[in-house]
Design a protein around this motif. Sequence first.
Motif, PDB file in Angstrom:
ATOM      1  N   ASN A   1     -52.051 -43.661 -79.928  1.00 21.61           N
ATOM      2  CA  ASN A   1     -52.258 -44.566 -78.907  1.00 21.61           C
ATOM      3  C   ASN A   1     -50.915 -45.397 -78.910  1.00 21.61           C
ATOM      4  OD1 ASN A   1     -54.615 -43.516 -77.587  1.00 21.61           O
ATOM      5  ND2 ASN A   1     -55.930 -44.616 -78.931  1.00 21.61           N
ATOM      6  N   GLN A   2     -50.051 -45.237 -79.476  1.00 17.64           N
ATOM      7  CA  GLN A   2     -48.851 -45.943 -79.625  1.00 17.64           C
ATOM      8  C   GLN A   2     -47.796 -45.500 -78.603  1.00 17.64           C
ATOM      9  OE1 GLN A   2     -48.276 -48.381 -82.155  1.00 17.64           O
ATOM     10  NE2 GLN A   2     -50.359 -47.807 -82.572  1.00 17.64           N
ATOM     11  N   SER A   3     -47.220 -46.575 -78.049  1.00 20.53           N
ATOM     12  CA  SER A   3     -46.245 -46.408 -76.959  1.00 20.53           C
ATOM     13  C   SER A   3     -44.818 -45.587 -77.644  1.00 20.53           C
ATOM     14  CB  SER A   3     -45.699 -47.585 -76.408  1.00 20.53           C
ATOM     15  OG  SER A   3     -44.673 -48.372 -77.436  1.00 20.53           O
ATOM     16  N   ASN A   4     -44.324 -44.790 -76.719  1.00 15.91           N
ATOM     17  CA  ASN A   4     -43.618 -43.724 -77.324  1.00 15.91           C
ATOM     18  C   ASN A   4     -42.098 -44.086 -76.661  1.00 15.91           C
ATOM     19  OD1 ASN A   4     -41.603 -41.573 -78.666  1.00 15.91           O
ATOM     20  ND2 ASN A   4     -43.207 -40.167 -77.936  1.00 15.91           N
ATOM     21  N   SER A   5     -41.344 -44.984 -77.104  1.00 15.79           N
ATOM     22  CA  SER A   5     -39.959 -45.461 -76.433  1.00 15.79           C
ATOM     23  C   SER A   5     -38.899 -45.088 -77.197  1.00 15.79           C
ATOM     24  CB  SER A   5     -40.118 -46.800 -76.083  1.00 15.79           C
ATOM     25  OG  SER A   5     -40.080 -47.426 -77.677  1.00 15.79           O
ATOM     26  N   SER A   6     -38.767 -43.920 -77.639  1.00 15.76           N
ATOM     27  CA  SER A   6     -37.705 -43.235 -78.366  1.00 15.76           C
ATOM     28  C   SER A   6     -37.520 -41.939 -77.960  1.00 15.76           C
ATOM     29  CB  SER A   6     -37.789 -43.580 -79.863  1.00 15.76           C
ATOM     30  OG  SER A   6     -38.673 -42.869 -80.687  1.00 15.76           O
ATOM     31  N   VAL A   7     -36.320 -41.263 -77.936  1.00 17.31           N
ATOM     32  CA  VAL A   7     -35.979 -39.986 -77.968  1.00 17.31           C
ATOM     33  C   VAL A   7     -35.262 -39.429 -79.103  1.00 17.31           C
ATOM     34  CG1 VAL A   7     -36.135 -39.965 -75.446  1.00 17.31           C
ATOM     35  CG2 VAL A   7     -33.839 -40.377 -76.644  1.00 17.31           C
ATOM     36  N   VAL A   8     -35.210 -38.275 -79.425  1.00 21.05           N
ATOM     37  CA  VAL A   8     -34.438 -37.504 -80.353  1.00 21.05           C
ATOM     38  C   VAL A   8     -33.293 -36.803 -79.771  1.00 21.05           C
ATOM     39  CG1 VAL A   8     -34.256 -35.743 -82.411  1.00 21.05           C
ATOM     40  CG2 VAL A   8     -36.447 -37.420 -82.114  1.00 21.05           C
ATOM     41  N   ILE A   9     -31.968 -36.925 -80.310  1.00 19.84           N
ATOM     42  CA  ILE A   9     -30.901 -36.387 -79.672  1.00 19.84           C
ATOM     43  C   ILE A   9     -30.302 -35.419 -80.979  1.00 19.84           C
ATOM     44  CG2 ILE A   9     -28.473 -36.605 -78.848  1.00 19.84           C
ATOM     45  CD1 ILE A   9     -29.588 -39.555 -77.784  1.00 19.84           C
ATOM     46  N   LYS A  10     -29.936 -34.275 -80.666  1.00 14.98           N
ATOM     47  CA  LYS A  10     -29.391 -33.196 -81.490  1.00 14.98           C
ATOM     48  C   LYS A  10     -28.068 -32.643 -80.867  1.00 14.98           C
ATOM     49  CE  LYS A  10     -33.560 -32.510 -84.266  1.00 14.98           C
ATOM     50  NZ  LYS A  10     -34.316 -31.488 -84.855  1.00 14.98           N
ATOM     51  N   HIS A  11     -27.173 -32.333 -81.558  1.00 16.96           N
ATOM     52  CA  HIS A  11     -25.934 -31.598 -80.854  1.00 16.96           C
ATOM     53  C   HIS A  11     -24.870 -30.936 -81.906  1.00 16.96           C
ATOM     54  CE1 HIS A  11     -23.597 -35.293 -82.217  1.00 16.96           C
ATOM     55  NE2 HIS A  11     -22.426 -34.678 -81.681  1.00 16.96           N
ATOM     56  N   MET A  12     -24.098 -30.161 -81.545  1.00 18.90           N
ATOM     57  CA  MET A  12     -23.241 -29.438 -82.283  1.00 18.90           C
ATOM     58  C   MET A  12     -21.984 -28.997 -81.485  1.00 18.90           C
ATOM     59  SD  MET A  12     -23.776 -25.785 -84.022  1.00 18.90           S
ATOM     60  CE  MET A  12     -25.145 -26.179 -85.036  1.00 18.90           C
ATOM     61  N   GLY A  13     -20.815 -29.416 -81.641  1.00 18.47           N
ATOM     62  CA  GLY A  13     -19.590 -29.024 -80.982  1.00 18.47           C
ATOM     63  C   GLY A  13     -19.266 -30.280 -80.003  1.00 18.47           C
ATOM     64  N   ASP A  14     -18.659 -30.134 -78.930  1.00 17.53           N
ATOM     65  CA  ASP A  14     -18.431 -30.930 -77.851  1.00 17.53           C
ATOM     66  C   ASP A  14     -19.339 -30.851 -76.708  1.00 17.53           C
ATOM     67  OD1 ASP A  14     -17.520 -28.728 -76.719  1.00 17.53           O
ATOM     68  OD2 ASP A  14     -15.415 -29.275 -76.636  1.00 17.53           O
ATOM     69  N   SER A  15     -20.392 -30.546 -76.602  1.00 18.13           N
ATOM     70  CA  SER A  15     -21.244 -30.889 -75.580  1.00 18.13           C
ATOM     71  C   SER A  15     -21.857 -32.368 -76.072  1.00 18.13           C
ATOM     72  CB  SER A  15     -22.476 -30.146 -75.499  1.00 18.13           C
ATOM     73  OG  SER A  15     -22.075 -28.946 -74.967  1.00 18.13           O
ATOM     74  N   ARG A  16     -21.988 -33.365 -74.968  1.00 22.23           N
ATOM     75  CA  ARG A  16     -22.287 -34.574 -75.257  1.00 22.23           C
ATOM     76  C   ARG A  16     -23.587 -35.211 -74.756  1.00 22.23           C
ATOM     77  NH1 ARG A  16     -16.261 -37.581 -74.458  1.00 22.23           N
ATOM     78  NH2 ARG A  16     -15.239 -36.449 -76.238  1.00 22.23           N
ATOM     79  N   VAL A  17     -24.006 -36.314 -75.234  1.00 19.30           N
ATOM     80  CA  VAL A  17     -24.993 -37.271 -74.696  1.00 19.30           C
ATOM     81  C   VAL A  17     -24.484 -38.783 -74.461  1.00 19.30           C
ATOM     82  CG1 VAL A  17     -27.271 -38.219 -74.941  1.00 19.30           C
ATOM     83  CG2 VAL A  17     -26.972 -35.781 -75.639  1.00 19.30           C
ATOM     84  N   TYR A  18     -24.717 -39.339 -73.259  1.00 20.30           N
ATOM     85  CA  TYR A  18     -24.075 -40.562 -72.743  1.00 20.30           C
ATOM     86  C   TYR A  18     -25.413 -41.158 -72.554  1.00 20.30           C
ATOM     87  CZ  TYR A  18     -19.383 -38.822 -72.007  1.00 20.30           C
ATOM     88  OH  TYR A  18     -18.116 -38.353 -72.329  1.00 20.30           O
ATOM     89  N   HIS A  19     -25.360 -42.731 -72.703  1.00 18.01           N
ATOM     90  CA  HIS A  19     -26.456 -43.461 -72.471  1.00 18.01           C
ATOM     91  C   HIS A  19     -26.081 -44.629 -71.397  1.00 18.01           C
ATOM     92  CE1 HIS A  19     -28.565 -47.339 -73.632  1.00 18.01           C
ATOM     93  NE2 HIS A  19     -29.906 -46.686 -73.328  1.00 18.01           N
ATOM     94  N   PHE A  20     -26.914 -44.859 -70.519  1.00 18.45           N
ATOM     95  CA  PHE A  20     -26.741 -45.886 -69.636  1.00 18.45           C
ATOM     96  C   PHE A  20     -27.513 -46.998 -69.792  1.00 18.45           C
ATOM     97  CE2 PHE A  20     -27.821 -47.981 -65.576  1.00 18.45           C
ATOM     98  CZ  PHE A  20     -26.621 -48.591 -65.047  1.00 18.45           C
ATOM     99  N   SER A  21     -27.060 -48.206 -70.213  1.00 16.18           N
ATOM    100  CA  SER A  21     -28.115 -49.461 -70.523  1.00 16.18           C
ATOM    101  C   SER A  21     -28.500 -50.177 -69.166  1.00 16.18           C
ATOM    102  CB  SER A  21     -27.240 -50.270 -71.499  1.00 16.18           C
ATOM    103  OG  SER A  21     -27.951 -51.245 -71.393  1.00 16.18           O
ATOM    104  N   ALA A  22     -29.590 -50.330 -68.795  1.00 17.94           N
ATOM    105  CA  ALA A  22     -30.073 -51.063 -67.689  1.00 17.94           C
ATOM    106  C   ALA A  22     -29.591 -52.547 -68.002  1.00 17.94           C
ATOM    107  CB  ALA A  22     -31.646 -51.007 -67.916  1.00 17.94           C
ATOM    108  N   MET A  23     -29.602 -53.031 -68.978  1.00 16.10           N
ATOM    109  CA  MET A  23     -29.122 -54.424 -69.434  1.00 16.10           C
ATOM    110  C   MET A  23     -27.644 -54.670 -69.126  1.00 16.10           C
ATOM    111  SD  MET A  23     -29.406 -56.531 -73.121  1.00 16.10           S
ATOM    112  CE  MET A  23     -31.295 -56.292 -73.072  1.00 16.10           C
ATOM    113  N   THR A  24     -26.857 -53.766 -69.828  1.00 18.98           N
ATOM    114  CA  THR A  24     -25.283 -53.942 -69.342  1.00 18.98           C
ATOM    115  C   THR A  24     -24.861 -53.230 -68.336  1.00 18.98           C
ATOM    116  OG1 THR A  24     -24.641 -52.147 -70.933  1.00 18.98           O
ATOM    117  CG2 THR A  24     -25.086 -54.157 -72.049  1.00 18.98           C
ATOM    118  N   LYS A  25     -25.464 -52.125 -67.691  1.00 15.68           N
ATOM    119  CA  LYS A  25     -25.066 -51.558 -66.561  1.00 15.68           C
ATOM    120  C   LYS A  25     -23.805 -50.752 -66.753  1.00 15.68           C
ATOM    121  CE  LYS A  25     -28.354 -53.625 -64.052  1.00 15.68           C
ATOM    122  NZ  LYS A  25     -29.643 -52.749 -63.765  1.00 15.68           N
ATOM    123  N   THR A  26     -23.781 -50.095 -67.944  1.00 15.90           N
ATOM    124  CA  THR A  26     -22.548 -49.385 -68.318  1.00 15.90           C
ATOM    125  C   THR A  26     -23.037 -47.991 -69.103  1.00 15.90           C
ATOM    126  OG1 THR A  26     -22.366 -50.469 -70.267  1.00 15.90           O
ATOM    127  CG2 THR A  26     -21.063 -51.439 -68.420  1.00 15.90           C
TER     128      THR A  26
END
Length: 291
Positions: free
Chosen positions: A135-160
């Motif tokens: 019953n714990q909140s789940n507010s995190s994700v796992v990111i795995k990558h190899m090579g040059d496929s990417r993940v980008y993050h948009f912050s609701a706080m900074t709007k960037t």
Amino acid sequence: MSQALCEDCSMSNLFTTVCAMTFQGNASNGLQQDAFFFVDDYYQEVLGITPVHRCDGAFCVAVSDGVSQSDFSQVASLTTMKAVKQLWQTYLDNPNQSAVMDILKIYNKVATLPKRYYGASATFALVYRTFAKDNQSNSSVVIKHMGDSRVYHFSAMTKTWRCITRDHNLLNQLVDEQAAAENRQADFGEYNQDGMASPMYALTDCLIADSDLDSNPMPAYESQTLAVSSGDCLVVCTDGVYDLVPCCEWQAIDETTDLQNWLKQLRKQIYASEGRAYDNATTILVRFESQ
């Protein structure tokens, strides 16, 4: 959406809305070498935007980009996403397992392709969230990558938007070597530099079809856990996206943004860019929202 994805809805304070877009673009080889995994299945399409899906509990999305210099790279990328589907379904069938999205198993699926595909190569990036426990909140994700496929993050706080994955290429390897020579840890801002000579972007690690494990050892990959908040977003994409439209030119997102329209606008930007969509492009957009 499969029933398994909704079984523990009450166990997470954040739900996600997800949408994916892919297109072949003006690739000179006339092939679609991108593939992606979206919620519960894999795809390799010439053109398409998925419906928007809501995931209340666990979810998984991924992209894979066939390395164009290798023959049959579209087979390597599709095999990668088939392996992701198999691993994710295995997790849904047994959420108590300790190993989730085992990259070694993905590597083995590609490495052991039939001999006619030897040399076929692919990169990947994936994001997943497991079911919350106790019953714990789940507010995190796992990111795995190899090579040059990417993940980008948009912050609701900074709007960037900002890139949060380090490409596995010669340029970043040299950055690490320079930092080590100076007895320090490289700053993330030193990675993924633009405007360098093309040989600097040669991949140092990717999935390669060749079952001779002596000459094809398990390549390096990276894994991280990211805490997210309501209003945050992620983009999981192939290099046909960010090579032509850097994230500083992407639109901001809020709770009213239509995810399909956001992706359509990005597609317009890619075609209007100096590169004119010279490569396949695949983007998965994930938005986190409060219950």
